[in-house]
Design a protein around this motif. Structure first.
Motif, PDB file in Angstrom:
ATOM      1  N   GLY A 115       0.798  -1.221   0.000  1.00  0.00           N
ATOM      2  CA  GLY A 115       0.000   0.000   0.000  1.00  0.00           C
ATOM      3  C   GLY A 115       0.828   1.266   0.000  1.00  0.00           C
ATOM      4  O   GLY A 115       0.378   2.313   0.500  1.00  0.00           O
ATOM      5  N   LEU A 116       2.033   1.194  -0.563  1.00  0.00           N
ATOM      6  CA  LEU A 116       2.900   2.368  -0.652  1.00  0.00           C
ATOM      7  C   LEU A 116       2.884   2.947  -2.061  1.00  0.00           C
ATOM      8  O   LEU A 116       2.745   2.209  -3.042  1.00  0.00           O
ATOM      9  CB  LEU A 116       4.341   1.991  -0.278  1.00  0.00           C
ATOM     10  CG  LEU A 116       4.600   1.587   1.173  1.00  0.00           C
ATOM     11  CD1 LEU A 116       6.024   1.075   1.323  1.00  0.00           C
ATOM     12  CD2 LEU A 116       4.349   2.759   2.117  1.00  0.00           C
ATOM     13  N   LYS A 117       3.045   4.264  -2.158  1.00  0.00           N
ATOM     14  CA  LYS A 117       3.119   4.941  -3.450  1.00  0.00           C
ATOM     15  C   LYS A 117       4.443   5.702  -3.503  1.00  0.00           C
ATOM     16  O   LYS A 117       4.618   6.695  -2.785  1.00  0.00           O
ATOM     17  CB  LYS A 117       1.937   5.894  -3.618  1.00  0.00           C
ATOM     18  CG  LYS A 117       0.595   5.183  -3.623  1.00  0.00           C
ATOM     19  CD  LYS A 117      -0.558   6.179  -3.744  1.00  0.00           C
ATOM     20  CE  LYS A 117      -1.895   5.447  -3.722  1.00  0.00           C
ATOM     21  NZ  LYS A 117      -3.046   6.402  -3.810  1.00  0.00           N
ATOM     22  N   PRO A 118       5.386   5.231  -4.310  1.00  0.00           N
ATOM     23  CA  PRO A 118       6.722   5.849  -4.348  1.00  0.00           C
ATOM     24  C   PRO A 118       6.699   7.350  -4.604  1.00  0.00           C
ATOM     25  O   PRO A 118       7.441   8.109  -3.961  1.00  0.00           O
ATOM     26  CB  PRO A 118       7.424   5.094  -5.477  1.00  0.00           C
ATOM     27  CG  PRO A 118       6.753   3.757  -5.500  1.00  0.00           C
ATOM     28  CD  PRO A 118       5.318   4.034  -5.177  1.00  0.00           C
ATOM     29  N   GLN A 119       5.858   7.814  -5.528  1.00  0.00           N
ATOM     30  CA  GLN A 119       5.804   9.243  -5.828  1.00  0.00           C
ATOM     31  C   GLN A 119       5.333  10.027  -4.607  1.00  0.00           C
ATOM     32  O   GLN A 119       5.862  11.108  -4.296  1.00  0.00           O
ATOM     33  CB  GLN A 119       4.875   9.496  -7.013  1.00  0.00           C
ATOM     34  CG  GLN A 119       4.819  10.957  -7.471  1.00  0.00           C
ATOM     35  CD  GLN A 119       6.155  11.454  -8.002  1.00  0.00           C
ATOM     36  OE1 GLN A 119       6.647  10.949  -9.019  1.00  0.00           O
ATOM     37  NE2 GLN A 119       6.752  12.446  -7.330  1.00  0.00           N
ATOM     38  N   GLN A 120       4.348   9.482  -3.907  1.00  0.00           N
ATOM     39  CA  GLN A 120       3.856  10.139  -2.700  1.00  0.00           C
ATOM     40  C   GLN A 120       4.954  10.232  -1.641  1.00  0.00           C
ATOM     41  O   GLN A 120       5.093  11.265  -0.966  1.00  0.00           O
ATOM     42  CB  GLN A 120       2.658   9.364  -2.136  1.00  0.00           C
ATOM     43  CG  GLN A 120       2.051   9.989  -0.889  1.00  0.00           C
ATOM     44  CD  GLN A 120       0.965   9.124  -0.277  1.00  0.00           C
ATOM     45  OE1 GLN A 120       0.942   7.906  -0.489  1.00  0.00           O
ATOM     46  NE2 GLN A 120       0.046   9.736   0.457  1.00  0.00           N
TER      47      GLN A 120
END
Length: 679
Positions: A281-286
């Motif tokens: 549930g991770l978003k690299p850009q975020q």
């Protein structure tokens, strides 16, 4: 669509595999170099994740055969599929006469062609008698009109009538018939128009009906083509996996985001990182945006949540020991750290430094969790070549459970490990063998040579050993003769109203005094309740002390045979289970069991030797014989079944009853405490 079976021919080591039935989980079991991987490769070629391509004869055609034998239309794979209700409805909408079709077949050749068939597809409805009847109504009318026509066109009209009659005769190739009939009817109408001749309304209606019939038959060919196209569109993708991409424990998030935003080619580790982020549930850009805005607390909260999600799943799936996964963000880098919170020292170790087995399992979980849940493998059939090769035996069993509980995909996998054999679903096991002339063959029932069947035999042996003598509450005894004597007396007591062993207590023979420690260790590792009965002799006390010292079980969990005797001077210093019997009865059993050998020999028993079995061994040795206590134990079993009073005196019965009472009392204490093995 669900794969029901497949058959491989003319591919690498496979001349003809035979039909291979497929279930939700299918295990291809065979020795090394038996051709298991070739079966998966052939299956993958039908509907690969990449583009469907022609096969390469030089590489793929069996090398013990002449290359000239391989043609473009040489068959490689035949598969059979079942359709669900929705798919059947779509098929009928395109091809109405497929209303009863529940199974379709898809096969491939060496060229870039796939063939689709429909099982149970009825022939097109075409009443030949009715067609002939209609022809008889049209042809005479046309010829009658020709007789009235001018001589210049009379012959043309008569020829059109004859051609119409000839073309309308039904032939087995219905589409070919329809095309010919349509052309013939067009010529007939042109000839009628040229002759300025008209048919009656009834005759015209008959001709129209024939035209509609021919068009329906002709259009069916197009409908079949559309139906075949539909099947190929519905065909699941086959995803073949033999090596699992490495998941790095240290990832540069900034570099990944840069490659992603600039549309640069992503590396294999980038794709693995994407899957990890999806599952966690991770978003690299975020994460990078939060870093740029110095919002470190939110960043860490997201990483903490991700670690909790992945930890929960890993603990559910990885049964070796409970591990904790934490994601650490350090500027532009994300580290996957794994620790054992139950260990004395809760040390975090980077994923890349964990055991190869755990790295494999973690990578497998991440890859397939991402791919099968809204990913490229969601509706795919998974072809797994030797999965779990680096895993411990118990972890392989856990992997099988993972396949069964967490995947909706059909899975076909190869193995030669006993612990990858689904013993609770043996109908899913297919055995793969190879011969010099026949090549790779597969049987749906377990057959083959000893090497092929060894993993299955080992799996079944382990399963039987686990289920035959082992229960939730175990009464471990030293040997099988102890099991025979105690179980037969307990069964007799249960039938006659005396105190028998509790039904919840399973007598478990260890296979010898030396193996008691190992049996107890195995059972306590499974968190089973364990009581132990030891013969009371020189080494028994040290065995008890070793069990307690190693914290396998508590001291109160061990009983000695001497505890069944009344106290005081009458109690023996040493005793085996056989000493619970009256010594005269046991001697009579021995003399009867060894009657042929003792016919001309005398036995002299030394009363100073405390244990009856030891006395027998020494007396037999003096007589030049070898004593085996199993013969007397077998005879005891027989007499207990037909004449128990002959071998069980009242004093002996009292001793057994006291022993059973002690065991039942100890068991109750364990159950009341809900005690673990060491208590």
């Amino acid at each position: 669509m669900r794969l029901e079976s497949f058959r491989v021919t003319n591919f690498r080591s496979v001349n003809d595999s035979g039909e291979i039935k497929v279930s939700q989980l299918t295990a291809l079991l065979g020795r090394n170099e038996s051709g298991k991987s070739n079966l998966l490769r052939a299956l993958e070629s039908l509907s690969p994740a990449d583009e469907f391509e022609a096969l390469k004869p030089i590489k793929d055609f069996p090398r013990h055969r002449r290359l000239e034998e391989c043609k473009d239309d040489t068959r490689v794979l035949f598969t059979r599929w079942s359709l669900d209700k929705e798919e059947q409805a779509e098929l009928v909408e395109i091809l109405p006469r497929a209303v009863d079709v529940q199974y379709v077949t898809v096969s491939r050749r060496y060229d870039k062609i796939r063939l689709v068939g429909f099982e149970g597809l009825p022939a097109q409805a075409l009443d030949e008698a009715e067609v002939r009847s209609r022809i008889r109504k049209v042809v005479p009318a046309v010829k009658a009109a020709a007789d009235k026509a001018a001589e210049s066109i009379k012959a043309q009209l008569m020829a059109a009538a004859d051609e119409f009659e000839a073309s309308m005769r039904i032939v087995p190739d219905r589409p070919k018939w329809a095309q010919g009939a349509i052309v013939a009817m067009e010529k007939l109408r042109k000839a009628l128009a040229a002759a300025d001749a008209e048919l009656t309304k009834k005759q015209e209606q008959v001709l129209v009906e024939l035209e509609e019939l021919a068009l329906d038959v002709a259009n069916d060919k197009d409908a079949q083509a559309k139906a075949q196209k539909l099947v190929l569109e519905k065909l699941p993708t086959f995803i073949y996996v033999d090596e699992y991409p490495e998941l790095l424990g240290h990832q540069n998030v900034a570099e990944y985001v840069a490659r992603k935003t600039q549309n640069q080619q992503l590396t294999a580790s980038d794709h693995s990182f994407e899957k990890l982020c999806k599952v966690a549930g991770l978003k690299p850009q975020q994460l990078q945006d939060l870093l740029a805005n110095n919002e470190h607390e939110i960043r860490n909260q997201l990483a903490n949540r991700a670690g909790s999600l992945v930890t929960a799943e890993i603990r559910r799936l990885w049964k070796d020991r409970p591990l904790k996964v934490r994601f650490n963000l350090d500027a532009h880098h994300l580290d996957t750290l794994v620790s054992d919170p139950n260990a004395v020292y809760d040390v975090e170790v980077n994923l890349g430094e964990r055991s190869r087995g755990f790295q494999w399992f973690f990578s497998f979980y991440i890859a397939f969790s991402a791919d099968t849940k809204g990913g490229v493998a969601q509706d795919a059939i998974l072809l797994l070549d030797e999965p779990g090769l680096y895993l411990h035996a118990r972890s392989q069993t856990d992997l099988l459970s993972h396949f069964d509980k967490d995947f909706n995909n059909q899975i076909v996998y190869t193995t030669h490990s006993p612990f990858m054999v689904p013993t609770d679903k043996l109908d899913a096991v297919r055995t793969v063998s190879i011969g010099e002339t026949v090549g790779t063959t597969v049987t749906n029932d377990p057959t083959g040579d000893s090497r092929t069947l060894f993993p299955l035999q080992a799996a079944l042996g382990y399963h039987i050993a686990q289920s035959l003598f082992v229960g939730s509450n175990n009464f471990v005894v030293e040997g099988v003769t102890d099991f025979w004597i105690l179980s037969s007396v307990s069964a007799h007591f249960g039938a006659t109203g005396r105190t028998a062993l509790d039904d919840a207590l399973t007598i478990t023979p260890a296979g010898g005094a030396q193996k008691v420690n190992y049996m107890v260790a195995l059972l306590t590792a499974e968190e089973q309740r364990v009581l132990v009965l030891l013969d009371d002799e020189k080494g028994a006390r040290s065995t008890r002390d070793e069990l307690v010292k190693n914290k396998l079980i508590g001291e109160n969990n061990v009983l000695f045979v001497t505890e069944a005797f009344e106290g005081g001077d009458a109690a023996p210093r040493e005793a085996d289970v056989e000493d619970l019997l009256d010594s005269d009865v046991y001697e009579a059993l021995v003399r009867e069991a060894y009657a042929p050998e003792l016919a001309d020999k005398a036995l002299t028993l030394n009363p100073e030797v405390p244990r009856i079995v030891k006395r027998m061994e020494l007396s037999f040795e003096a007589a030049g014989l070898k004593y085996n206590k199993t013969r007397a134990a077998r005879l005891f079993l027989t007499k207990m079944a037909f004449d128990p009073a002959a071998v069980l005196t009242s004093e002996s019965a009292d001793r057994f009853e006291k022993l059973f009472g002690l065991a039942n009392e100890r068991l109750k204490k364990l159950i009341v405490k809900n005690a673990r093995p060491f208590s």
